[in-house]
Design a protein around this motif. Structure first.
Motif: not given
Length: 348
Positions: A171-186
């Protein structure tokens, strides 16, 4: 599966190989079940526990890169072409051959973004697949990849023309959450920048293309129209129910602030009497509910002049962008339209 010892070792299938697996009818049934389990965990705030369980399971084995014969066995098992795309977590493991392509990733959150589909064989979750394939692609292909993963359709395994319906994998929410949990460079990655404007729930690539052009901001080639929703359920009044002969209808591309619905008619001249009657009842019911309607044919969508006229007219209904688009913005809008509709390069 050759000499690969699944009791002691594991492999991480990622990237294009994982995407093809998600597109495959032969393997999708159990992958979908596992994805839904993961989505349920995320919805109930259990994502961290799920990740911790996976990290613990991986810690009991060692990461490995299979030999050529083992890669061939894995490819036969999952009906995947060679070379296999695998994720590795140390530079020493990275290698490329006719049988395998290794992608180095040391982000701890990415190492936990896998699902075990066979003992010792893990496949990247859709969010990680999106990150891996969209980071270095253009806006149009990033949007279409996200739409496929977060929509109710899937392309053919090799990305060729054709599609089949299936449940959304993320979902859009899970996609955004994944990037938010990734390193800042992502967070500044090319695939991340569309997600603040991304609209999920498409049932076909055409719906996804229309949503991209309307919803993306001008700087990315869209028209910056806010409030775009795909397949929005619109509850009907008793009178409208009597006309539509159902309790609700769904708008193909619904713009909430304007109560304006765009209906995409891909085969408008080939509808049977029953389908034509159903669509007419739907249109009349929506008008009774105060919804403005625009019908968009395939020919209009594929004509830049006609699509631009329709999209610009809708854009002007909103209290944004009172200034006309500059020549630079117009060039970006045309480029996005052309890339979405006429660039057949698959995100693989």
């Amino acid at each position: 599966m050759g000499a690969f010892d699944t009791n002691k070792s594991y492999v991480l299938i990622a990237g294009a190989s994982a995407l093809r697996l998600y597109r495959s009818d032969t393997t999708l049934y159990f992958v979908r079940r596992l994805i839904q389990d993961c989505s349920s965990d995320a919805a109930h705030g259990n994502a961290a526990q799920t990740d911790a369980r996976l990290v613990s399971a991986l810690g009991k084995r060692r990461a490995c890169v299979p030999s050529a014969s083992e890669c061939a066995a894995l490819a036969r098992l999952f009906d995947l072409p060679l070379p296999l795309d695998l994720m590795v977590t140390s530079p020493q493991m990275r290698r490329h051959s006719a049988a395998v392509r290794c992608h180095l990733d040391t982000d701890a959150s990415h190492q936990a973004a896998f699902i075990e589909v066979e003992q010792g064989v893990y496949v990247a979750r859709p969010e990680l697949v999106y990150h891996q394939l969209a980071t270095y692609t253009d806006t149009a292909h990033a949007w279409m990849l996200a739409s496929e993963l977060a929509g109710a359709y899937s392309l053919e395994p090799d990305g060729a023309e054709g599609m089949h319906g299936r449940a959304a994998l993320t979902s859009p929410e899970l996609l955004r959450s994944f990037f938010n949990r990734s390193r800042a460079t992502c967070h500044k990655a090319r695939g991340r920048r569309i997600l603040d404007h991304f609209v999920g729930g498409a049932r076909s690539p055409k719906e996804a293309q229309i949503a991209a052009m309307l919803a993306l901001p001008r700087r990315l080639g869209g028209y910056g129209i806010r409030g775009v929703v795909l397949n929005q359920q619109i509850d009907l009044s008793p009178e409208a129910c009597a006309v539509a002969k159902r309790g609700y209808v769904e708008g193909d591309v619904f713009i909430e602030p304007l109560r304006h619905n765009i209906e995409y008619d891909s085969d408008e001249h080939h509808l049977g009497n029953e389908a034509h009657d159903r669509d007419t009842r739907k249109a009349n019911a929506l008008r009774m509910m105060g919804v403005k309607l625009t019908s968009l044919s395939k020919g209009q969508l594929h004509s830049w002049l006609e699509f631009d006229i329709l999209a610009t007219a809708i854009e002007r209904e909103l209290p944004f962008h009172k200034r006309p688009a500059t020549p630079a913005i117009r060039a970006k809008q045309y480029a996005l339209w052309h890339e979405l509709l006429f660039d057949d390069t698959d995100t693989r």
